[in-house]
Write an enzyme that holds these catalytic residues in place. Sequence first.
Site, PDB file in Angstrom:
ATOM      1  N   GLY A  87      -6.133  -2.481  -0.007  1.00  0.00           N
ATOM      2  CA  GLY A  87      -5.391  -1.208  -0.088  1.00  0.00           C
ATOM      3  C   GLY A  87      -3.953  -1.538  -1.038  1.00  0.00           C
ATOM      4  O   GLY A  87      -3.384  -0.047  -1.272  1.00  0.00           O
TER       5      GLY A  87
ATOM      6  N   GLU B 271      -3.617 -18.803 -20.885  1.00  0.00           N
ATOM      7  CA  GLU B 271      -3.861 -19.846 -19.763  1.00  0.00           C
ATOM      8  C   GLU B 271      -4.933 -20.971 -20.297  1.00  0.00           C
ATOM      9  O   GLU B 271      -6.104 -20.574 -20.401  1.00  0.00           O
ATOM     10  CB  GLU B 271      -4.568 -19.066 -18.644  1.00  0.00           C
TER      11      GLU B 271
ATOM     12  N   ASP C 252      -6.444 -14.508 -19.866  1.00  0.00           N
ATOM     13  CA  ASP C 252      -6.941 -15.440 -18.805  1.00  0.00           C
ATOM     14  C   ASP C 252      -7.991 -16.223 -19.587  1.00  0.00           C
ATOM     15  O   ASP C 252      -8.583 -16.039 -20.542  1.00  0.00           O
ATOM     16  CB  ASP C 252      -7.797 -14.549 -17.858  1.00  0.00           C
TER      17      ASP C 252
ATOM     18  N   ASN D 126       0.743  -1.283   0.313  1.00  0.00           N
ATOM     19  CA  ASN D 126       0.080   0.081  -0.068  1.00  0.00           C
ATOM     20  C   ASN D 126       0.900   1.158  -0.047  1.00  0.00           C
ATOM     21  O   ASN D 126       1.349   1.669   1.128  1.00  0.00           O
ATOM     22  CB  ASN D 126      -0.781  -0.283   1.330  1.00  0.00           C
TER      23      ASN D 126
ATOM     24  N   ASP E  92      -1.606  -1.261  -3.961  1.00  0.00           N
ATOM     25  CA  ASP E  92      -1.834  -0.339  -5.310  1.00  0.00           C
ATOM     26  C   ASP E  92      -0.547  -0.061  -6.164  1.00  0.00           C
ATOM     27  O   ASP E  92       0.602  -0.765  -5.807  1.00  0.00           O
ATOM     28  CB  ASP E  92      -2.134   1.065  -4.822  1.00  0.00           C
TER      29      ASP E  92
END
Length: 618
Positions: free
Chosen positions: A157, A359, A330, A132, A159
Amino acid sequence: MKKLLAICFVLLFVAVQAQIKKVEPAFWWKGMTESKLQILLYGDKIASYQVELSEGLAIEKVEKVENPNYLFVTVDTDKIDGRFFTLYLKKAGRTVDSYKYELKERQANSRDRRSFSSKDVVYLIMPDRFANGDESNDSVKELTEKADRSNPNGRHGGDLRGIINNLDYLHSLGATALWLTPANQDNEKRTSYHGYAQTDLYQIDRRYGTNEEYVELSNELQKRGMLLIQDYVTNHWGISHWMIQDLPSRDWIHQFEDGEGAYGFKRSNYRTTTQLDPNASDIDTKEALNGWFDTTMPDLNQSNPFLLNYLKQNAIWWIEYANLGGMRVDTYPYNNKEAMAEWVKAITKEYPHFNVVGEAWMYSPAHIAYWQKDSPIAAIDGYNSNLPSVMDFTLYTDLSSALKEQESWDKGMVKIYNALSNDLLYTNVNNIMVFFENHDTERWNEIFESNPKAYQMALTLVSTIRGIPQIYYGSEIGMRGKKSLGDADIRHDFPGGWKEDSTNAFISDKRTVVQKEFYDITSKILNWRKSKDVVHNGKTTHYMPENGVYVYFRYNSKDRIMVVLNNSEQTQKLSLSRFAQNLEGSIEGTDVVSGNRVDLKADFLEVSAKTSLILEIQ
């Protein structure tokens, strides 16, 4: 009265001027290989208006769809001089709204950019769980889910600023490419931290930071000789995506007549072998490909030409805008495979050296190899995916069981041998991703109870066999997590990423004894690997495991390395004459990790129990 009329005129003018609510992409670039650009315009009943360009410029095409709130406007950027042109929205010949469109200049050598390859080590991060760096964006008023670190499945949180602040840690570790799980906006009500239910494909989630910070991250990586890999999702969006909430057309997503709810939901059966199974039934194939991953993840219909073009342009936009060094896609086999072949081809047409890894979570090497570009297996049914790279899920699946099982005819280290014996199936065996865990799997150090020898064995293998090694954040400090306890348990916060953390594994002298042991092993092997072309592109000879010991060599015209994995509970004496094919003329080897020298002129090499060796041969 005049004053009232003036106020009414102003209100009417403002209302009329708000017809264009969204323009995507918001800007583009000059000099792209594909000059035709399809611009999405969105606004209330926008299809009832006429669209014109700046004086003297012609529109190639204006197309409408079922929903009158959309227009798709195609322009030829090669026919536009200068950096700007204007899109005018008109009614009865009168301009009611306009948008000044910018065509930016491309960066030098953008087309021929370097992309990740077997020279790299890919480090996988879940941004919300790493560090964070900016507490002011932990919660954002306009986004639904707020930060709650006490909730294992909530936002914690982490980032982009936290990642940027710790790039020197990653560089020192030996990572050369960074794969972030999706960082675009995910505004679902719950469990939005993973990012796979995106709700805006052109905006970084503001709880992670801004688009500008994403570009900053990419630039800072490149200053260190590293690359940024974007996790791209073509199969589904979040149900709160603004386009899902106001579908351009019913066939934008897959809906089932006997499905549930307003969108005709039906869950996928997840049997993606139906994509290549000549005996598959139609119903199984349909439910696998068109079924949703979850109730909050509508399944996209890539055969819709407007959607497919949107996905092509969005991917290219991010590559150009953020100077990306690769993409990971993905749930690749869940997509329409013909449409995805077009999607990849559009990217590699624009960037010939750009690497995209899909994937394909399957358990047979033949099934996985099917998805790699120019596969002779796929050619049987006339298909070519155009996808440069795939992930070696066969090796991943076999590796942990191989190290846990008692040796027998088909158990133990022979599983690794067998996995590599299928290399003939891949069209480019150096361009497959190898790993022993990721964000969806049991933590390796949970399976082996933080045993550094088991970790070193797995790291040694993926760092020295063919392909592109990928490691998962925290593995290098011994982090654990049980998949059976839910995804949150395999996605713990990195210790030291939050100011209130009691330990800080980012800093050498603040690591615990266990963290230091794991980190030192990792750093030693990965930094050694950086300059070893014999590992990046060399050939392989391997020997059938005996007594729980697997031996293989990587070699080229200049260099040779010998890798020994002793999974036995006892010290083993290896007869060096067995490896004469690769040891001829060898004098000694140097163990990469310990620095110890090994006499290769001797009759035997003694290897301690549960030990791995990487020997550089002189």
